[in-house]
Design a protein around this motif. Structure first.
Motif, mmCIF file in Angstrom:
data_model
loop_
_atom_site.group_PDB
_atom_site.id
_atom_site.type_symbol
_atom_site.label_atom_id
_atom_site.label_comp_id
_atom_site.label_asym_id
_atom_site.label_seq_id
_atom_site.Cartn_x
_atom_site.Cartn_y
_atom_site.Cartn_z
ATOM 1 N N UNK A 1 5.686 3.501 -2.102
ATOM 2 C CA UNK A 1 4.645 2.926 -1.524
ATOM 3 C C UNK A 1 4.909 1.624 -0.767
ATOM 4 N N UNK A 2 5.473 0.654 -1.425
ATOM 5 C CA UNK A 2 6.077 -0.492 -1.122
ATOM 6 C C UNK A 2 6.938 -0.349 0.255
ATOM 7 N N UNK A 3 7.622 0.638 0.243
ATOM 8 C CA UNK A 3 8.330 0.857 1.488
ATOM 9 C C UNK A 3 7.650 1.341 2.435
ATOM 10 N N UNK A 4 6.667 2.194 2.409
ATOM 11 C CA UNK A 4 5.727 2.570 3.431
ATOM 12 C C UNK A 4 4.853 1.649 3.888
ATOM 13 N N UNK A 5 4.557 0.448 2.864
ATOM 14 C CA UNK A 5 3.803 -0.570 3.573
ATOM 15 C C UNK A 5 4.395 -1.544 4.297
ATOM 16 N N UNK A 6 5.657 -2.020 3.997
ATOM 17 C CA UNK A 6 6.604 -2.588 4.840
ATOM 18 C C UNK A 6 6.661 -1.847 6.068
ATOM 19 N N UNK A 7 6.947 -0.516 6.277
ATOM 20 C CA UNK A 7 7.064 0.249 7.378
ATOM 21 C C UNK A 7 6.219 -0.171 8.478
ATOM 22 N N UNK A 8 4.823 0.174 7.846
ATOM 23 C CA UNK A 8 3.522 -0.302 8.703
ATOM 24 C C UNK A 8 3.421 -1.582 9.220
#
Length: 527
Positions: free
Chosen positions: A6-13
């Motif tokens: 989830x943290x990786x997804x937030x950084x990508x967004x």
């Protein structure tokens, strides 16, 4: 693993958002237009790099402080254009406005920010003596580029919360159904226990009675009477054990009390404070004895509220207020928002339901929910005198919460539609009124026109004309005289810009005056 994903997804967004809002900044440079980097290339590059860096910082803090990110975008837009709409930062305004509405739990700080921006723009217009139309343009830009996206973000947030509330209520209903089934099983076990006590207890009593008769029978020898005595004792022991087993079957869902039976609220609060909870108690009214049901309900409301505050808002301050009146006692327990995000805690959903039932049986009522400051509040009103009948059962909590969530979503949708329209109508009316007012201040009457003559000093002429002239030469009018240093235009009629009066000055004196019309081929003559 799930958190890392989830943290990786937030950084990508966040990176995608940064790239999206930085593209107009880098393509437009410092306002010279797309792809035009010549001339002031270095200055434009540094301006674009600084803007992109600030937008990156805004994206970085946007999840925790969405209004701070919006303030950064507003500041960059104001630097590049006093009216906020710029090729570089309009996309950032729209994006951060939407995210501020989507991520903020409270609306008041955002509304205060919008009002501050509008008032600051008005102050700049008044201090710099700019045309008021620039302020109208700023308010319109603020409305459609920031407020409307913010309202859309609020609506999306409320819609997502509605879905989450639906899942929570579905989960709670499933748990309640399991609880109902468990209670049904316990009731059946209790009924079976009662049947066992009634039947087996009766049989064992008869056995003990017959054994006692044999114990005193003179026709039996000592060995037989001893056996009868042992049988009587065994039957009595079996009856006692059966009574204990029935008690366990009837009370296995009840916890042993862990607090004193008559513990006052002050002692409860002091015990909670000694355990590390920041809690204050405020008692008002006469400390008169309360009915037992009311006293127990007051204690239970405070106890459950303190437990929920420690569980769901750790570190937040809790305030307990007990107001005793002649007819009722009011209990209010409020806690502020948690200083840091609380760990995920599964809500049982039964504590507040139990409080509702306890307050109802005592003849009072209970209400709870989030307050305006982002915390949580529990309000109970209980009778201060004995004999109050129980209140009727309230509507199911799940139904009330679902209805409240749906009303919030509907209210958000109405705000998205109505607020921009209402503000637009008000702004249009104000602009129309100001336009008419400004037109009236630029109209020259025929008598004033005839009162001045060619050759009069410029100061003498301007003293007899309105304070304000038209800001620009109306379109379609003939060119100005070549020997004129400057010309001033005034309306002849409040409804039209042309025909108009033109006064031209040369060397500080009126060199010509004329009525000019917007017909290019018409011969214009001095009147």
């Amino acid at each position: 693993m799930h958190r890392d994903r989830q943290a990786l997804r937030c950084r990508a967004l966040d990176l995608a958002l940064w790239a999206l809002i930085c593209a107009p900044v880098l393509l437009n440079g410092d306002g010279d237009g797309p792809g035009r980097w010549a001339g002031s290339w270095l200055g434009s590059w540094w301006a674009g790099a600084a803007g992109a860096a600030l937008l990156g910082a805004a994206v970085a803090v946007g999840r925790r402080r969405p209004l701070t990110a919006l303030v950064v975008a507003l500041g960059l837009s104001a630097v590049h254009g006093a009216q906020l709409i710029t090729p570089q930062y309009t996309a950032a305004l729209v994006a951060f406005g939407f995210l501020a509405g989507r991520r903020s739990t409270r609306a008041r700080p955002a509304l205060a920010l919008f009002a501050a921006v509008a008032l600051a723009g008005l102050g700049v217009v008044l201090v710099l003596d700019r045309a008021p139309w620039s302020w109208f343009n700023l308010v319109a830009a603020l409305l459609f580029a920031v407020v409307v996206p913010w309202l859309l973000g609020r609506f999306v947030r409320q819609y997502v919360e509605l879905g989450a509330a639906g899942w929570r209520l579905a989960d709670r209903m499933e748990r309640e159904q399991r609880a109902v089934a468990d209670r049904a099983r316990l009731r059946e076990r209790s009924r079976i226990a009662g049947d066992m006590h009634d039947s087996l207890g009766h049989e064992l009593s008869l056995i003990a009675l017959r054994a006692a008769a044999l114990e005193v029978d003179r026709g039996l020898d000592e060995r037989q009477r001893a056996a009868a005595r042992e049988l009587r004792q065994a039957a009595g022991d079996a009856t006692a054990r059966l009574r204990d087993i029935v008690g366990v079957l009837r009370g296995d869902d009840e916890d042993a009390p862990v607090t004193p039976r008559d513990e006052p609220v002050r002692a409860l609060v002091e015990r909670a404070g000694a355990s590390g909870l920041t809690v204050t108690l405020r008692e008002e009214g006469e400390n008169v004895p309360l009915p037992e049901m009311t006293a127990r309900a007051v204690h239970r409301v405070v106890q459950e509220s303190l437990t929920n505050a420690a569980k769901h808002a750790p570190g937040a301050a809790v305030a307990v207020r007990v107001v005793r009146g002649p007819a009722e006692v009011a209990v209010t327990v409020t806690n502020g928002p948690a200083p840091s995000p609380a760990p995920s805690v599964a809500a049982g959903g039964t504590g507040l339901v139990g409080l509702h039932e306890r307050a109802r049986l005592a003849g009072g009522s209970l209400a709870h929910g989030p307050d305006a400051d982002g915390g949580f509040a529990v309000h109970a009103r209980l009778p201060a005198t004995a004999g109050a009948p129980p209140a009727p059962p309230p509507a199911p909590t799940s139904a009330r919460e679902w209805d409240l969530a749906r009303r919030r979503v509907r209210r958000g949708l109405r705000q998205v539609i109505a607020v921009p329209g209402a503000v637009g109508v008000v702004l249009g009316v104000v602009m129309l009124g100001f336009d008419q007012y400004s037109r009236m201040r630029t109209v020259v009457h025929r008598a004033s026109y005839d009162a001045v003559r060619v050759g009069d000093p410029e100061a003498y002429v301007l003293a007899r004309l309105p304070e304000r002239a038209l800001p620009d030469r109306p379109a379609g009018l003939p060119p100005e005289p070549r020997d004129a240093d400057r010309c001033a235009y005034y309306r002849k009629d409040v409804l039209w810009d042309a025909p108009a009066f033109r006064f031209c000055f040369t060397d500080g004196r009126l060199s010509s005056k004329s009525v000019v019309r917007d017909v290019p081929n018409e011969e214009h003559r001095a009147d």
